[in-house]
Scaffold this active site. Structure first.
Site, PDB file in Angstrom:
ATOM      1  N   HIS A  31      33.328  -5.504  23.743  1.00 53.23           N
ATOM      2  CA  HIS A  31      33.177  -4.410  22.774  1.00 53.23           C
ATOM      3  C   HIS A  31      34.337  -3.415  22.813  1.00 53.23           C
ATOM      4  O   HIS A  31      34.421  -2.523  21.970  1.00 53.23           O
ATOM      5  CB  HIS A  31      31.851  -3.681  23.016  1.00 53.23           C
ATOM      6  CG  HIS A  31      31.096  -3.406  21.746  1.00 53.23           C
ATOM      7  ND1 HIS A  31      31.723  -3.054  20.565  1.00 53.23           N
ATOM      8  CD2 HIS A  31      29.770  -3.439  21.460  1.00 53.23           C
ATOM      9  CE1 HIS A  31      30.816  -2.874  19.624  1.00 53.23           C
ATOM     10  NE2 HIS A  31      29.626  -3.101  20.131  1.00 53.23           N
ATOM     11  N   ASP A  71      34.201  -5.262  17.265  1.00 52.92           N
ATOM     12  CA  ASP A  71      33.009  -4.562  16.798  1.00 52.92           C
ATOM     13  C   ASP A  71      32.136  -5.498  15.980  1.00 52.92           C
ATOM     14  O   ASP A  71      32.557  -6.604  15.603  1.00 52.92           O
ATOM     15  CB  ASP A  71      33.404  -3.343  15.964  1.00 52.92           C
ATOM     16  CG  ASP A  71      34.156  -2.309  16.790  1.00 52.92           C
ATOM     17  OD1 ASP A  71      33.740  -2.041  17.925  1.00 52.92           O
ATOM     18  OD2 ASP A  71      35.171  -1.780  16.287  1.00 52.92           O
TER      19      ASP A  71
END
Length: 435
Positions: free
Chosen positions: A405, A409
């Site tokens: 992450h 995204d």
């Protein structure tokens, strides 16, 4: 007669040391040039050390289980004549002895203050160094390495332990405040130590941890510790693909000599989607994200006691047949123990065929330093509501994506998976060629 040295080779990018896993020769054995002398394990690969000379093994300097820096002497060979392909200068041996003799004294000065590193630099430690530091409560930020580019080696830590002057976190608090860079895996240092306290009852079986298993454990721990994992899944109707593959598999096997598997179609679809969503083909690099130009697909191949990750280079430029052949050849090399270290280097994205074990849903650990891994699950027949409300049996598969992450995204990952789904659901005999 001449005595020649065999040294620890460089077995991959950024590899600075290796562990002698097993000697394949003994003193007195005659060897030819390029014969394998020992199995060696690094944090990236298990390989063999070849002989650079023809002659007789004189002495095994390194012991099994010992970790040595790249360039360190592991054994000597007695050869006929004075000439060799790898002559060492007379100054080599004295220089090594001088370094070893001075090391304990030099190490005693290293506890005064944290080691200064260039701004933006990142400390990297091998599994052997991390393990030794954790076992002896050594603060690696206070140690100055003697390895390549200042990296800390196992010998550095052994010298500190022998000197009895071990730098700890207390020493850091007493020193003036200075900028330090801590090891990525240090916060988890207390966890591995707990394993030593596992009680062993009568009838329990203790299985020694091999070098390759230690390397796998270290890389997985680093990935989970450094990369904030997120997970998403998409369902794909591959009925058309199943029908297409079933219609050509017999003829393909007869013509090409190997099976055309579903996995080759999945790798092709992923590599095509990566071209359209290049951010998925990226890596985290501290103060920047590196978007890789080449699309090199890592695939997982398991043996009874280890997991290897060979790489299909430039997968986007290969046909389904080409990908299928390479998957077949790489898997055969893994199981025969003939996989080369360079065949495991350079991967940019991993596709794992978990469906071969019957799995229908899983959460993969990212293959560090890549940014994502895609698990291809088992194809199963399920009743699906079609257009118009009709229910029909369809071949369905789940694609499970684990992502870093820091790099990726939900938006780009969702679009990427949707594109992979679109490609797979439209793989038919009419619009898809395996050649």
């Amino acid at each position: 007669m001449a005595i020649e040295q065999i040294k620890m080779p460089q077995l991959g990018e950024s590899v600075t040391e290796g562990t002698i896993e097993k000697w394949l020769v003994q003193p007195g054995d005659k060897v030819n040039k390029y014969d394998s002398l020992a199995e060696v394990n690094t944090d990236k690969v298990t390989a063999e050390i070849p002989s650079s000379f023809t002659g007789v093994i004189k002495e095994l300097i390194a012991t099994e289980g010992e970790t040595l820096a790249v360039g360190a002497v592991v054994c000597t060979i007695e050869t006929e004549g004075g000439a060799s392909t790898e002559e060492s200068t007379p100054e080599d041996a004295p220089a090594e002895k001088e370094t070893a003799a001075e090391m304990p004294a030099a190490e005693s000065k290293k506890t005064a203050a944290p080691v200064q590193r260039e701004k933006g630099s990142k400390a990297r430690y091998s599994p052997a160094v991390l393990k030794l530091a954790q076992e002896n409560d050594i603060d690696l930020t206070l140690v100055e390495g003697t390895g390549n580019e200042g990296r800390i080696t196992r010998k550095d830590l052994q010298a500190i332990i022998e000197s009895g002057n071990i730098p700890t976190a207390k020493a850091e608090q007493a020193a003036p405040q200075q900028e330090t860079v801590s090891a990525p895996a240090q916060p988890a240092a207390s966890k591995p130590a707990a394993a030593a306290n596992v009680p062993v009852a009568e009838g329990d079986i203790e299985i020694p941890v091999t070098g390759i298993r230690k390397a796998i454990a270290a890389n997985m721990l680093r990935s989970k510790h450094e990369a904030p994992h997120a997970w998403t899944m998409i369902e794909v109707d591959v009925t058309n693909l199943v029908q297409y593959r079933d219609s050509i598999k017999n003829e393909f096997k007869k013509k090409e000599g190997f099976n055309v598997t579903y996995f080759a179609f999945f790798v092709k679809a992923v590599s095509q989607a990566l071209k359209e969503f290049p951010m998925m083909n990226s890596m985290w690099a501290g103060d920047k994200i590196v978007q890789k130009k080449d699309i090199n697909i890592s695939i997982a191949v398991a043996t009874e006691d280890a997991l290897y990750v060979p790489v299909i280079k430039n997968a986007d430029e290969k046909t389904i047949k080409g990908i299928g052949r390479e998957v077949n050849e790489l898997a055969a090399k893994v199981r025969a123990g003939k996989l080369k270290s360079d065949e495991m280097q350079g991967g940019t994205f991993t596709v794992n065929n978990t469906g071969s074990f019957g799995s229908i849903q899983s959460m993969g650990i990212i293959n560090y330093p890549q940014a994502a891994i895609l698990q291809v699950e088992s194809i199963v027949k399920r009743p699906v509501i079609m257009a118009g409300g009709m229910i029909a049996p369809r071949d369905m598969v789940n694609l499970c994506l684990s992502l870093d992450h820091r790099v990726l995204d939900g938006l780009v990952c969702g679009r990427f998976l949707a594109r992979v789904k679109e490609i797979l659901e439209n793989m038919t005999k009419e619009n898809t060629s395996v050649y």
